[in-house]
Motif scaffolding. Structure first.
Motif, mmCIF file in Angstrom:
data_model
loop_
_atom_site.group_PDB
_atom_site.id
_atom_site.type_symbol
_atom_site.label_atom_id
_atom_site.label_comp_id
_atom_site.label_asym_id
_atom_site.label_seq_id
_atom_site.Cartn_x
_atom_site.Cartn_y
_atom_site.Cartn_z
ATOM 1 N N ILE A 229 0.872 -1.184 0.000
ATOM 2 C CA ILE A 229 0.000 0.000 0.000
ATOM 3 C C ILE A 229 0.902 1.224 0.000
ATOM 4 N N ARG A 230 0.639 2.105 -0.961
ATOM 5 C CA ARG A 230 1.461 3.312 -1.114
ATOM 6 C C ARG A 230 0.606 4.554 -0.924
ATOM 7 N N ASP A 231 1.275 5.657 -0.614
ATOM 8 C CA ASP A 231 0.556 6.919 -0.460
ATOM 9 C C ASP A 231 1.497 8.049 -0.826
ATOM 10 N N LEU A 232 0.913 9.206 -1.100
ATOM 11 C CA LEU A 232 1.689 10.394 -1.446
ATOM 12 C C LEU A 232 1.702 11.307 -0.222
ATOM 13 N N ILE A 233 2.847 11.457 0.411
ATOM 14 C CA ILE A 233 2.972 12.271 1.623
ATOM 15 C C ILE A 233 4.046 13.317 1.395
ATOM 16 N N ASN A 234 3.642 14.593 1.527
ATOM 17 C CA ASN A 234 4.552 15.725 1.292
ATOM 18 C C ASN A 234 5.217 15.644 -0.077
ATOM 19 N N GLY A 235 4.432 15.210 -1.073
ATOM 20 C CA GLY A 235 4.929 15.149 -2.439
ATOM 21 C C GLY A 235 5.798 13.956 -2.740
ATOM 22 N N LYS A 236 5.946 13.040 -1.778
ATOM 23 C CA LYS A 236 6.786 11.869 -1.997
ATOM 24 C C LYS A 236 5.966 10.597 -1.873
ATOM 25 N N LYS A 237 6.281 9.631 -2.732
ATOM 26 C CA LYS A 237 5.618 8.336 -2.658
ATOM 27 C C LYS A 237 6.269 7.510 -1.547
ATOM 28 N N VAL A 238 5.451 7.049 -0.605
ATOM 29 C CA VAL A 238 5.963 6.268 0.511
ATOM 30 C C VAL A 238 5.151 4.985 0.643
ATOM 31 N N THR A 239 5.782 3.958 1.162
ATOM 32 C CA THR A 239 5.105 2.693 1.417
ATOM 33 C C THR A 239 4.558 2.698 2.840
ATOM 34 N N LEU A 240 3.249 2.516 2.946
ATOM 35 C CA LEU A 240 2.630 2.452 4.270
ATOM 36 C C LEU A 240 2.738 1.041 4.847
ATOM 37 N N GLU A 241 2.347 0.056 4.072
ATOM 38 C CA GLU A 241 2.423 -1.333 4.506
ATOM 39 C C GLU A 241 2.749 -2.190 3.295
ATOM 40 N N SER A 242 3.343 -3.344 3.530
ATOM 41 C CA SER A 242 3.699 -4.226 2.417
ATOM 42 C C SER A 242 3.591 -5.679 2.879
ATOM 43 N N GLY A 243 3.797 -6.590 1.908
ATOM 44 C CA GLY A 243 3.804 -7.995 2.253
ATOM 45 C C GLY A 243 2.473 -8.697 2.105
ATOM 46 N N TYR A 244 1.476 -8.068 1.449
ATOM 47 C CA TYR A 244 0.171 -8.720 1.278
ATOM 48 C C TYR A 244 0.262 -9.732 0.130
ATOM 49 N N PRO A 245 -0.239 -10.945 0.340
ATOM 50 C CA PRO A 245 -0.083 -12.000 -0.680
ATOM 51 C C PRO A 245 -0.924 -11.771 -1.926
ATOM 52 N N THR A 246 -2.052 -11.083 -1.758
ATOM 53 C CA THR A 246 -2.939 -10.850 -2.913
ATOM 54 C C THR A 246 -3.339 -9.384 -2.978
#
Length: 381
Positions: free
Chosen positions: A12-29
């Motif tokens: 799961i990604r999001d745009l924070i302060n103009g930068k793409k950041v990963t919020l959470e990862s590792g989901y199988p589907t």
């Protein structure tokens, strides 16, 4: 906020302060990632969103960030005691864990570790009361993390704590009070008389100045307390323990006013009323050494200085003084504190009340009352 492929898994990604950041990862589907993303979006709309990255902040780092501001608002004695617990027992043991790793299981293991001790690490076993105090500091630290939205909830709220041993209060009878005063040296007798007759806390009593005491009016004002810092031995004066601790306490002219007159008259207005025989401030440790000898001579081994405060409360309760009045006199923060401490003594008062009621009713001609009632019932019929 969106989901995207990240190798064999989804994130799961999001745009924070103009930068793409990963919020959470590792989901199988992709479906699982989208379901989690929907939950995160719902949290944002409710104002309950917690950036998952904040959970990766180490507990030790959070303490370094937050503790200085919190510590600045503590009294000097609390800065030392709570600061020691925060550094030695919380930060040194749990500081390597990320906030999202400090769960209930980790806290229970930590409690077991403190109780057992660790000789290899130079850690002695802590008493249940000490462990409960350490847990209270951790609860405060994590509570602040919740407020700062670093954590969703405080895992300390559901911790099973070790049972602290119950210390029975001791209440002196009038003959025992007399024996104690007879065993106490003349120099210290005014202080002991004051403690048992007013219920002041130790630190409140030894902080008194002549300007705080009206001997002729039979009253004193509690505006501060004196403490000796364990780390340096320095004497510090602090505000009373609670807002209600700032109070005026009355005392009888005899014997309290009479025994206080001497110490008060020989001190300047801003000096301490109670001093050691050499003229220095009262050092609690030094006084305790003498106290142990005096109570032994009086046949009261094990009596604590604080038991004089309990004795005063018991005397008031036995005289039928309401708990609300006792609360104000002792400076408790709430009536609940007074009730929890001394509520078990109330049956003694109840017995006196019932005796009074019984005595009053015994003077009534109950047979005559019953006859009058019977006549009224007959008329009504």
């Amino acid at each position: 906020m969106w989901v995207e492929k990240n190798g064999p898994a989804w994130r799961i990604r999001d745009l924070i302060n103009g930068k793409k950041v990963t919020l959470e990862s590792g989901y199988p589907t992709k479906t699982a990632a989208k379901a989690r993303m929907t939950a995160l979006r719902a949290d944002k709309m409710r104002g309950e969103f917690i950036d998952p990255r904040d959970g990766k902040l180490l507990l030790g780092e959070w303490i370094d960030i937050w503790w200085p501001t919190y510590e600045a608002g503590l009294k000097p004695t609390a800065q030392i005691s709570e600061g020691r617990r925060a550094r030695r027992h919380v930060q040194q043991v749990l500081g390597h864990l990320a906030l999202d790793e400090v769960d209930n299981l980790a806290i229970q293991r930590w409690i077991a570790y403190l109780l057992a001790g660790d000789p290899a690490a130079g850690r002695r076993k802590l008493a249940p009361k000490s462990v409960r105090n350490c847990h209270g500091v951790l609860h405060t630290i994590l509570g602040a993390a919740v407020v700062a939205r670093k954590m969703r909830s405080n895992p300390c709220s559901e911790t099973r704590l070790p049972q602290a041993p119950h210390h029975e209060m001791r209440f002196l009878s009038e003959p025992e009070i007399g024996r104690l005063l007879g065993a106490v040296p003349e120099h210290w007798r005014p202080l002991v008389v004051l403690l048992v007759s007013t219920g002041l806390r130790w630190g409140e009593a030894i902080a008194l100045r002549p300007q705080d005491i009206d001997v002729l009016g039979g009253k004193l004002t509690v505006v501060r307390a004196m403490h000796e810092l364990s780390s340096t031995g320095a004497i510090v004066f602090t505000e009373p323990k609670t807002e209600r601790s700032r109070r005026t306490v009355t005392f009888p002219q005899r014997p309290v006013g009479e025994v206080l007159a001497g110490p008060v008259a020989t001190r300047a207005r801003g000096e301490l009323v109670f001093r050691s025989p050499r003229g220095s401030e009262v050092r609690t440790r030094n006084f305790r050494r003498g106290w142990i000898k005096w109570v032994s001579v009086a046949g009261l081994d094990g009596l604590r200085i604080h038991d004089l405060r309990h004795t005063h409360a018991a005397l008031l309760i036995s005289a039928g003084v309401p708990l609300t009045a006792i609360q104000r006199r002792l400076g408790h923060s709430s009536i609940a504190v007074t009730s929890d401490l001394y509520g078990h003594l109330l049956p003694v008062v109840d017995e006196g009340i019932m005796a009074a009621v019984t005595a009053a009713l015994s003077a009534v001609e109950l047979e005559l009352v019953e006859a009058e009632v019977a006549d009224e019932v007959g008329i009504a019929a």
